[in-house]
Design an enzyme around this catalytic site. Structure first.
Site: not given
Ligand code: UD1
Length: 417
Positions: A22-23, A117, A122, A305, A397
């Site tokens: 999925k990711n 969420c 996030r 995950d 999902r």
């Molecule tokens: C992706 C994955 C999700 C997985 C996660 C962590 C997809 C579609 N989803 O989510 O399944 O659980 O990586 O491996 O690939 N953060 C910030 N600011 C930002 C962005 C992130 O503070 O602008 C923080 C988040 O709150 C979190 C950390 O960074 O604490 C990592 O999140 P991130 O790697 O961005 O997760 P996703 O990309 O949303």
């Protein structure tokens, strides 16, 4: 509302095939926006999140055709809208991935601001900071992020937390920027590497994907691509845990073992046997489950995950384990549901202290997010009696035909509609 009913206590046996990740599929499908023409994406998993991204791409003007169940053709010759509406972003936060490609191709994007969420706040501040460094004028108005740039310019971007979709978003903007972009402390997840490979097929120049420094040399234009999605390491890990917790023996086909070191090490430490054979991986759980500590970390660390599924396993272990979540602030929603099934778990700050119990007992439980739901299925497979899981849409999902795949392994599981 649909529910899943599980009668626990069956040792899983047989063979299961892992679907496309999925990711990886989500950013790859979105990357088709970067070039006019018809791209083909193969091995696409059949999931609700994939339906959501298809709806989003169609909303933007793409014409999507299903060539067969797992192959999609996406014609992005015409983009007729640059807006990702609230309804779609709220069902799937990864919708923010269209920001980078839309600005790169159309000079403008309007994407609804994702809210909080189930697993924490996030934010997307790092995505926005990165885009600003590439010369994008970013505003937040009426709940929408509006990004505009007549010309994207390469720049140096440092992420103070490695963000997976943030790295992907910036890579997709940088490929069409003028000059060089360097992303420091980039996410190293295999799905980021997969996207980089696709962008290279499109004609982009990217170095260092899979390391913490990614360098992109911008090009003037890109071409459509044809790509088959890698298998899902989280789905594979979920089936491994299920085999272990039921004391079963399963063969996993299409298993991306080379991206699963952290999970494999921890499952072996817990007493589960994992052997690579020809074309498949055999997973066996025939001894006691041993208490094992785990800390979630960005790749190549133990994936967040897989945390909930591992906790379900630890709830039936001998001894005490400490499971520490460092990636998301609030990812213990499954704890209260596992406790309703008899697990002994205490949360202290970012850690869950799990004291193994002799048995779990089936109970009505509620899915709260995607991976939390998977942990309830796993607990239900091992519990005595019947577990009824509601809010199954969370599972749909990210897990393809989960009840069919588990049924084929002998589990007593069915969906009530
Ligand atoms: C992706 C994955 C999700 C997985 C996660 C962590 C997809 C579609 N989803 O989510 O399944 O659980 O990586 O491996 O690939 N953060 C910030 N600011 C930002 C962005 C992130 O503070 O602008 C923080 C988040 O709150 C979190 C950390 O960074 O604490 C990592 O999140 P991130 O790697 O961005 O997760 P996703 O990309 O949303």
């Amino acid at each position: 509302m649909e529910r899943i009913l599980i009668e626990g206590g069956v040792r899983l046996k047989g063979e299961v095939e892992i679907s496309g990740a999925k990711n990886a599929a989500l950013p790859v499908l979105v990357a088709s926006l970067l070039s006019p023409g018809r791209s083909v994406v193969r091995n696409v998993p059949r999931l609700r999140d994939i339906d959501t991204v298809k709806t989003l791409l169609s909303h933007l003007g793409a014409r999507i055709e299903e060539i067969d169940g797992r192959t999609l053709s996406i014609d992005t010759s015409r983009i007729t809208s640059v807006e990702a509406p609230y309804e779609l972003v709220k069902t799937m936060r990864a919708s923010v991935l269209v920001l980078g490609p839309l600005i790169a191709r159309c000079k403008e994007a309007r994407v609804s601001m994702p809210g909080g969420c189930a697993i924490g706040a996030r934010p997307i501040d790092l995505h926005l900071m990165g885009l600003k460094r590439l010369g994008v004028d970013v505003k937040v108005e009426h709940g929408y992020v509006i990004g505009r740039a007549d010309r994207l310019r390469g720049g140096r971007i440092y992420f103070d937390i490695p963000t997976v979709t943030g790295t992907e978003n910036i890579m997709m903007a940088a490929v069409l920027a003028e000059g060089r972009t360097v992303i420091e402390n980039a996410a190293c997840e295999p799905e980021v590497v997969e996207l980089a490979r696709v962008l290279e097929k499109m004609g982009a120049s990217i170095k260092g994907a899979g390391t913490s420094i990614v360098t992109v040399e911008g090009v003037r234009e890109l071409r459509p691509f044809d790509h088959a999605i890698m298998p899902d390491r989280i789905e594979a890990g979920t089936y491994m845990v299920a085999a272990g917790i039921t004391g079963g023996e399963i063969r996993i086909r299409n298993c991306p073992l080379r991206y699963m070191d952290a999970v494999v090490v921890k499952l072996r430490e817990a007493g589960i046997s994992i052997e690579e054979g020809e074309g498949c991986v055999t997973v066996k759980g025939d001894g006691p489950i041993m208490g094992t500590d785990v800390t979630t970390l960005p790749y190549p660390g133990f994936p967040t995950d897989m945390q909930a599924q591992f906790m379900a396993l630890m709830s039936l272990s001998k001894g005490t384990s400490v499971i520490t979540e460092t990636v998301f602030e609030n990812r213990f929603m499954h704890v209260s549901e596992l406790k309703r099934m008899g697990a002994d778990i205490r949360i202290e700050g970012h850690s869950a202290i799990v004291r193994g119990v002799e048995r779990l007992s089936g109970a009505p439980v509620m899915a709260t997010d995607l991976r939390a739901s998977a942990s309830l299925v796993i607990a239900g497979l091992a519990a005595e009696g019947i577990t009824e899981i509601s809010r199954v849409y969370h599972l749909d999902r990210g897990y393809e035909r989960i009840e069919e795949k588990f049924s084929a392994l002998g589990a007593k599981i069915k969906r009530l509609t």
